[in-house]
Design a protein around this motif. Sequence first.
Motif, short mmCIF file in Angstrom:
data_model
loop_
_atom_site.label_atom_id
_atom_site.label_comp_id
_atom_site.label_asym_id
_atom_site.label_seq_id
_atom_site.Cartn_x
_atom_site.Cartn_y
_atom_site.Cartn_z
N ALA A 1 27.87 30.96 57.11
CA ALA A 1 28.04 32.15 57.48
C ALA A 1 27.67 33.23 56.04
CB ALA A 1 29.36 32.64 57.94
N GLY A 2 26.49 33.76 55.72
CA GLY A 2 26.12 34.28 54.76
C GLY A 2 27.12 35.14 54.22
N ASP A 3 27.56 36.21 54.87
CA ASP A 3 28.41 37.38 54.43
C ASP A 3 29.69 36.89 54.12
OD1 ASP A 3 26.44 39.21 55.21
OD2 ASP A 3 27.42 39.50 57.27
N GLN A 4 30.23 35.68 54.50
CA GLN A 4 31.49 35.28 54.25
C GLN A 4 31.31 34.40 53.00
OE1 GLN A 4 33.12 32.04 56.76
NE2 GLN A 4 35.24 32.84 56.14
N LEU A 5 30.23 33.64 52.89
CA LEU A 5 29.89 32.84 51.53
C LEU A 5 29.91 34.00 50.45
CD1 LEU A 5 29.52 30.39 50.11
CD2 LEU A 5 27.20 30.23 51.02
N LEU A 6 28.89 34.96 50.48
CA LEU A 6 28.77 35.82 49.60
C LEU A 6 30.10 36.75 49.08
CD1 LEU A 6 26.72 37.35 47.78
CD2 LEU A 6 26.58 39.17 49.64
N SER A 7 30.85 36.91 50.12
CA SER A 7 32.27 37.59 49.88
C SER A 7 33.06 36.47 48.81
CB SER A 7 33.06 37.83 50.99
OG SER A 7 34.27 38.40 50.91
N ILE A 8 33.03 35.30 49.27
CA ILE A 8 33.79 34.03 48.53
C ILE A 8 33.11 34.06 47.05
CG2 ILE A 8 34.19 31.73 48.12
CD1 ILE A 8 34.44 31.65 51.31
N VAL A 9 31.96 33.99 46.93
CA VAL A 9 31.16 33.86 45.54
C VAL A 9 31.68 34.91 44.85
CG1 VAL A 9 29.11 33.81 44.59
CG2 VAL A 9 29.49 32.20 46.24
N GLN A 10 31.70 36.31 45.44
CA GLN A 10 31.83 37.49 44.65
C GLN A 10 33.40 37.52 44.11
OE1 GLN A 10 30.34 40.48 47.49
NE2 GLN A 10 28.53 40.69 46.52
N ARG A 11 34.08 36.98 44.97
CA ARG A 11 35.69 37.06 44.82
C ARG A 11 35.72 36.24 43.54
NH1 ARG A 11 37.92 35.79 50.16
NH2 ARG A 11 39.73 35.08 48.97
N ILE A 12 35.05 35.04 43.57
CA ILE A 12 35.47 33.93 42.61
C ILE A 12 34.78 34.86 41.01
CG2 ILE A 12 34.52 31.67 41.73
CD1 ILE A 12 34.84 30.86 44.68
N GLU A 13 33.50 35.17 41.12
CA GLU A 13 33.21 35.79 39.93
C GLU A 13 34.00 37.01 39.27
OE1 GLU A 13 28.39 35.30 41.21
OE2 GLU A 13 29.29 37.12 41.63
N ARG A 14 34.56 37.74 40.32
CA ARG A 14 35.48 38.71 39.69
C ARG A 14 36.67 38.20 39.13
NH1 ARG A 14 39.56 40.20 42.49
NH2 ARG A 14 38.87 39.96 44.30
N LEU A 15 37.18 37.35 39.86
CA LEU A 15 38.55 36.73 39.07
C LEU A 15 38.20 35.72 37.76
CD1 LEU A 15 39.99 34.90 42.54
CD2 LEU A 15 40.89 36.65 41.02
N GLU A 16 36.84 35.11 37.72
CA GLU A 16 36.33 34.40 36.53
C GLU A 16 36.56 35.50 35.36
OE1 GLU A 16 35.99 31.44 35.65
OE2 GLU A 16 36.33 30.18 37.56
N GLU A 17 35.81 36.67 35.76
CA GLU A 17 35.67 37.86 34.54
C GLU A 17 37.35 38.24 34.23
OE1 GLU A 17 34.39 40.01 31.90
OE2 GLU A 17 33.09 38.76 33.06
N GLU A 18 38.03 38.30 35.25
CA GLU A 18 39.33 38.60 35.01
C GLU A 18 40.05 37.63 34.08
OE1 GLU A 18 41.62 39.58 38.65
OE2 GLU A 18 40.27 41.07 39.31
N LYS A 19 39.94 36.15 34.41
CA LYS A 19 40.28 35.26 33.53
C LYS A 19 39.78 35.29 32.16
CE LYS A 19 38.99 30.86 34.41
NZ LYS A 19 38.79 29.80 35.05
N LYS A 20 38.57 35.56 31.95
CA LYS A 20 38.01 35.80 30.59
C LYS A 20 38.69 36.94 29.90
CE LYS A 20 33.92 36.41 27.91
NZ LYS A 20 34.58 36.76 26.93
N THR A 21 39.13 37.97 30.53
CA THR A 21 39.44 39.13 29.95
C THR A 21 40.94 38.97 29.50
OG1 THR A 21 38.10 40.58 31.24
CG2 THR A 21 40.23 41.56 30.34
N ILE A 22 41.77 38.14 30.44
CA ILE A 22 42.97 37.75 29.86
C ILE A 22 43.02 36.72 28.83
CG2 ILE A 22 45.09 36.52 30.70
CD1 ILE A 22 44.55 37.85 33.75
#
Length: 80
Positions: free
Chosen positions: A6-27
């Motif tokens: 499911a493209g939309d669901q997969l994209l959403s998951i990928v984007q959430r992971i990317e956002r969390l990785e960025e937050e992790k780097k900031t922390i």
Amino acid sequence: MDDPVAGDQLLSIVQRIERLEEEKKTISDDIKEVYSEAKANGYDVKVLRKVIALRKRDLEERKEEEAILDLYLQAVGETP
């Protein structure tokens, strides 16, 4: 199954992971900054890291490990 991925669901998951990785780097950067501040104020960062690691652990578990460490040191001729 018509749509194995499911493209939309997969994209959403990928984007959430990317956002969390960025937050992790900031922390992580924020933590490094606090350690630098501690060092600038004369604190031993290596010991400070150890204090923080110890505080994460259960007190009884720490006491047991310290008792075993003392026992082992005595057994090899080192006294704590």
